[in-house]
Write a protein that holds these residues in place. Structure first.
Motif, PDB file in Angstrom:
ATOM      1  N   ASP A 154      48.282 103.976  71.978  1.00  0.00           N
ATOM      2  CA  ASP A 154      48.573 104.879  70.983  1.00  0.00           C
ATOM      3  C   ASP A 154      49.858 105.614  70.664  1.00  0.00           C
ATOM      4  OD1 ASP A 154      45.940 104.558  69.651  1.00  0.00           O
ATOM      5  OD2 ASP A 154      45.213 105.842  71.446  1.00  0.00           O
ATOM      6  N   ILE A 155      50.165 105.707  72.113  1.00  0.00           N
ATOM      7  CA  ILE A 155      51.657 106.424  72.154  1.00  0.00           C
ATOM      8  C   ILE A 155      52.401 105.554  73.352  1.00  0.00           C
ATOM      9  CG2 ILE A 155      53.051 108.453  73.113  1.00  0.00           C
ATOM     10  CD1 ILE A 155      50.553 110.137  72.105  1.00  0.00           C
ATOM     11  N   LEU A 156      53.737 105.049  73.261  1.00  0.00           N
ATOM     12  CA  LEU A 156      54.279 104.282  74.208  1.00  0.00           C
ATOM     13  C   LEU A 156      55.656 105.034  74.533  1.00  0.00           C
ATOM     14  CD1 LEU A 156      54.228 101.694  75.565  1.00  0.00           C
ATOM     15  CD2 LEU A 156      55.575 100.607  73.731  1.00  0.00           C
ATOM     16  N   THR A 157      56.019 105.188  75.879  1.00  0.00           N
ATOM     17  CA  THR A 157      57.042 106.117  76.141  1.00  0.00           C
ATOM     18  C   THR A 157      58.099 105.073  77.090  1.00  0.00           C
ATOM     19  OG1 THR A 157      56.120 106.883  78.341  1.00  0.00           O
ATOM     20  CG2 THR A 157      55.617 107.971  76.230  1.00  0.00           C
ATOM     21  N   PRO A 158      58.581 103.952  76.662  1.00  0.00           N
ATOM     22  CA  PRO A 158      59.568 103.488  77.343  1.00  0.00           C
ATOM     23  C   PRO A 158      61.042 104.052  77.456  1.00  0.00           C
ATOM     24  CG  PRO A 158      59.547 102.441  75.167  1.00  0.00           C
ATOM     25  CD  PRO A 158      58.476 103.718  75.087  1.00  0.00           C
ATOM     26  N   GLN A 180      70.252 100.776  65.911  1.00  0.00           N
ATOM     27  CA  GLN A 180      69.961  99.653  67.171  1.00  0.00           C
ATOM     28  C   GLN A 180      68.563 100.364  67.771  1.00  0.00           C
ATOM     29  OE1 GLN A 180      73.482  99.614  69.399  1.00  0.00           O
ATOM     30  NE2 GLN A 180      73.462  97.520  69.034  1.00  0.00           N
ATOM     31  N   VAL A 181      68.510 101.556  68.251  1.00  0.00           N
ATOM     32  CA  VAL A 181      67.365 102.095  69.025  1.00  0.00           C
ATOM     33  C   VAL A 181      66.207 102.352  67.984  1.00  0.00           C
ATOM     34  CG1 VAL A 181      66.832 104.186  70.095  1.00  0.00           C
ATOM     35  CG2 VAL A 181      68.942 103.496  70.367  1.00  0.00           C
ATOM     36  N   ILE A 182      66.463 102.703  66.638  1.00  0.00           N
ATOM     37  CA  ILE A 182      65.317 102.814  65.569  1.00  0.00           C
ATOM     38  C   ILE A 182      64.720 101.294  65.353  1.00  0.00           C
ATOM     39  CG2 ILE A 182      64.820 103.242  63.292  1.00  0.00           C
ATOM     40  CD1 ILE A 182      66.881 105.461  63.469  1.00  0.00           C
ATOM     41  N   SER A 183      65.829 100.363  65.492  1.00  0.00           N
ATOM     42  CA  SER A 183      64.988  99.052  65.220  1.00  0.00           C
ATOM     43  C   SER A 183      64.166  98.666  66.524  1.00  0.00           C
ATOM     44  CB  SER A 183      66.029  97.821  65.217  1.00  0.00           C
ATOM     45  OG  SER A 183      65.616  96.655  64.999  1.00  0.00           O
ATOM     46  N   LEU A 184      64.472  99.012  67.449  1.00  0.00           N
ATOM     47  CA  LEU A 184      63.728  98.763  68.824  1.00  0.00           C
ATOM     48  C   LEU A 184      62.551  99.300  68.736  1.00  0.00           C
ATOM     49  CD1 LEU A 184      66.009  99.104  71.946  1.00  0.00           C
ATOM     50  CD2 LEU A 184      64.990  96.960  71.174  1.00  0.00           C
ATOM     51  N   ALA A 185      62.453 100.814  68.319  1.00  0.00           N
ATOM     52  CA  ALA A 185      61.209 101.427  68.043  1.00  0.00           C
ATOM     53  C   ALA A 185      60.194 100.856  67.312  1.00  0.00           C
ATOM     54  CB  ALA A 185      61.513 102.922  67.933  1.00  0.00           C
ATOM     55  N   LYS A 186      60.867 100.462  66.026  1.00  0.00           N
ATOM     56  CA  LYS A 186      60.073  99.804  65.233  1.00  0.00           C
ATOM     57  C   LYS A 186      59.318  98.423  65.602  1.00  0.00           C
ATOM     58  CE  LYS A 186      60.104  98.053  60.175  1.00  0.00           C
ATOM     59  NZ  LYS A 186      61.228  97.683  59.142  1.00  0.00           N
ATOM     60  N   GLU A 187      60.182  97.755  66.369  1.00  0.00           N
ATOM     61  CA  GLU A 187      59.580  96.444  66.783  1.00  0.00           C
ATOM     62  C   GLU A 187      58.352  96.690  68.052  1.00  0.00           C
ATOM     63  OE1 GLU A 187      61.875  93.060  68.196  1.00  0.00           O
ATOM     64  OE2 GLU A 187      63.809  94.061  67.591  1.00  0.00           O
ATOM     65  N   LEU A 188      58.503  97.647  68.597  1.00  0.00           N
ATOM     66  CA  LEU A 188      57.508  98.260  69.551  1.00  0.00           C
ATOM     67  C   LEU A 188      56.215  98.547  68.711  1.00  0.00           C
ATOM     68  CD1 LEU A 188      59.723 100.107  72.033  1.00  0.00           C
ATOM     69  CD2 LEU A 188      58.674  98.052  72.528  1.00  0.00           C
ATOM     70  N   SER A 189      56.729  99.608  67.867  1.00  0.00           N
ATOM     71  CA  SER A 189      55.448  99.962  66.854  1.00  0.00           C
ATOM     72  C   SER A 189      54.601  99.002  66.363  1.00  0.00           C
ATOM     73  CB  SER A 189      55.775 100.905  65.840  1.00  0.00           C
ATOM     74  OG  SER A 189      54.959 101.402  65.158  1.00  0.00           O
ATOM     75  N   GLU A 190      55.277  97.727  65.847  1.00  0.00           N
ATOM     76  CA  GLU A 190      54.570  96.642  65.294  1.00  0.00           C
ATOM     77  C   GLU A 190      53.693  95.949  66.242  1.00  0.00           C
ATOM     78  OE1 GLU A 190      57.820  94.728  63.801  1.00  0.00           O
ATOM     79  OE2 GLU A 190      57.968  95.684  61.992  1.00  0.00           O
ATOM     80  N   MET A 191      53.960  96.159  67.694  1.00  0.00           N
ATOM     81  CA  MET A 191      53.011  95.509  68.568  1.00  0.00           C
ATOM     82  C   MET A 191      51.559  96.212  68.705  1.00  0.00           C
ATOM     83  SD  MET A 191      55.975  95.161  71.551  1.00  0.00           S
ATOM     84  CE  MET A 191      54.616  95.399  72.781  1.00  0.00           C
ATOM     85  N   GLY A 192      51.719  97.466  68.255  1.00  0.00           N
ATOM     86  CA  GLY A 192      50.357  98.082  68.090  1.00  0.00           C
ATOM     87  C   GLY A 192      50.485  99.791  68.232  1.00  0.00           C
ATOM     88  N   PRO A 193      51.326 100.361  68.977  1.00  0.00           N
ATOM     89  CA  PRO A 193      51.112 101.727  69.182  1.00  0.00           C
ATOM     90  C   PRO A 193      51.649 102.541  67.651  1.00  0.00           C
ATOM     91  CG  PRO A 193      52.546 100.821  70.831  1.00  0.00           C
ATOM     92  CD  PRO A 193      52.510  99.760  69.824  1.00  0.00           C
ATOM     93  N   GLU A 194      50.901 103.547  67.413  1.00  0.00           N
ATOM     94  CA  GLU A 194      51.290 104.549  66.295  1.00  0.00           C
ATOM     95  C   GLU A 194      52.276 105.269  66.492  1.00  0.00           C
ATOM     96  OE1 GLU A 194      49.638 104.984  63.321  1.00  0.00           O
ATOM     97  OE2 GLU A 194      48.527 103.188  63.784  1.00  0.00           O
ATOM     98  N   LYS A 195      52.894 105.612  67.829  1.00  0.00           N
ATOM     99  CA  LYS A 195      53.850 106.540  68.036  1.00  0.00           C
ATOM    100  C   LYS A 195      54.681 105.910  69.177  1.00  0.00           C
ATOM    101  CE  LYS A 195      51.194 110.672  66.651  1.00  0.00           C
ATOM    102  NZ  LYS A 195      50.340 111.733  67.038  1.00  0.00           N
ATOM    103  N   VAL A 196      56.056 105.944  69.423  1.00  0.00           N
ATOM    104  CA  VAL A 196      56.822 105.500  70.339  1.00  0.00           C
ATOM    105  C   VAL A 196      58.132 106.329  70.733  1.00  0.00           C
ATOM    106  CG1 VAL A 196      58.428 103.740  71.040  1.00  0.00           C
ATOM    107  CG2 VAL A 196      56.280 103.109  69.679  1.00  0.00           C
TER     108      VAL A 196
END
Length: 291
Positions: A154-158, A180-196
């Motif tokens: 639900d929350i990912l903290t990389p 660039q960082v926002i794009s990374l976070a969006k990709e991570l969120s699309e994997m499943g997490p609601e919050k990154v």
């Protein structure tokens, strides 16, 4: 919050108005050096949440020292967890830290199958890389298994390196553009997490963390850079995010609070001349977390 289905347990984590929050924390136990469970336990407890550890291994001290004792707990993890199943335990949160093998990651995935219910918040800190490189223990197969685990969060903290590995993007040294960082976070969120939250982003004299939450405007939370990198700060950060999550604290406020707390700890550690390997003296400020 994602929906978790659990047919093996009968009780909801929030079944009673007098219920005390509980978080199961999967990480190694390190006796000296202020990291992993020896950080998570006191911080989560100070924030009025019961911390229930699931040890993955035992270290006398962490591996930044010249030598250490180590005992792998992998073979004992499932029998340990099975006893919790017999007790029909429930958790408001499940938080994971460093995992040392693909088998440990698979055990954690099964743990989520058994214990993550509707209303359980899963926090994954994908401790696998830094400064552009995966840790020596992290094979491509392990990185793939970690990606499977990250998708369950639900929350990912990389950090930036871990975000790049999980998304397959290229890491680069130097300044990162916000887009660039926002794009990374969006990709991570699309994997499943609601919050990154992507941590440790260098911005000149500042260190920033990007908060990305589905349906919300991305926000960078910045603090002035103090000293240099210290062991265990990621564990401090993840513990505070986990405890705040089950306590219903706003995500961006939680990131801001954790960032400020770590800055205080680093400043005090420098003042007390504490070696970098000894982490941060968070004990000096635990009282702040009890409020």
């Amino acid at each position: 919050m994602k929906q978790h289905v659990n047919k093996n347990l009968n009780d909801s984590p929030a079944q009673s108005p007098h219920h005390q929050k509980k978080i199961a924390v999967v990480n190694d136990f390190t006796g000296f050096g202020r990291c992993s469970l020896t950080v998570s336990i006191p911080i989560i407890c100070a924030m009025k949440v019961q911390c229930c550890p699931v040890p993955t291994s035992i270290f006398s001290n962490h591996t930044a020292y010249e030598s250490w004792f180590f005992e792998d707990f992998t073979e004992s993890m499932q029998p340990y967890i099975d006893e919790w199943k017999k007790l029909h335990l429930t958790f408001d949160g499940i938080s994971t830290g460093f995992l040392g093998s693909k088998e440990q990651i698979r055990i954690v995935l099964k743990f989520l199958d058994d214990f993550a219910q509707d209303g359980t918040t899963v926090i994954v800190d994908p401790v696998m890389a830094d400064e552009g490189e995966a840790y020596s223990t992290y094979t491509p197969e392990m990185c793939w298994e970690m990606k499977r685990l990250a998708a369950r969060a639900d929350i990912l903290t990389p950090n930036l390196t871990e975000a790049c590995i999980l998304t397959g993007e290229n890491w680069h040294d130097g300044k990162w553009k916000k887009e660039q960082v926002i794009s990374l976070a969006k990709e991570l969120s699309e994997m499943g997490p609601e919050k990154v939250v992507i941590t440790g982003i260098p911005q000149g004299e500042f260190i920033a963390n990007l908060c990305y939450e589905k349906g919300m405007e991305p926000r960078f939370v910045r603090t002035h850079r103090v000293g240099t990198q210290r062991c265990g700060t990621g564990d401090v950060f993840a513990a505070m995010i986990a405890a705040d999550a089950v306590n219903g604290v706003d995500f961006q406020e939680s990131v801001r609070k954790a960032s400020h707390f770590i800055k205080l700890c680093v400043q005090k550690s420098i003042e007390m001349d504490i070696p970098l390997t000894d982490g941060v003296c968070f004990e000096e400020f635990l009282g702040l977390l009890c409020r």
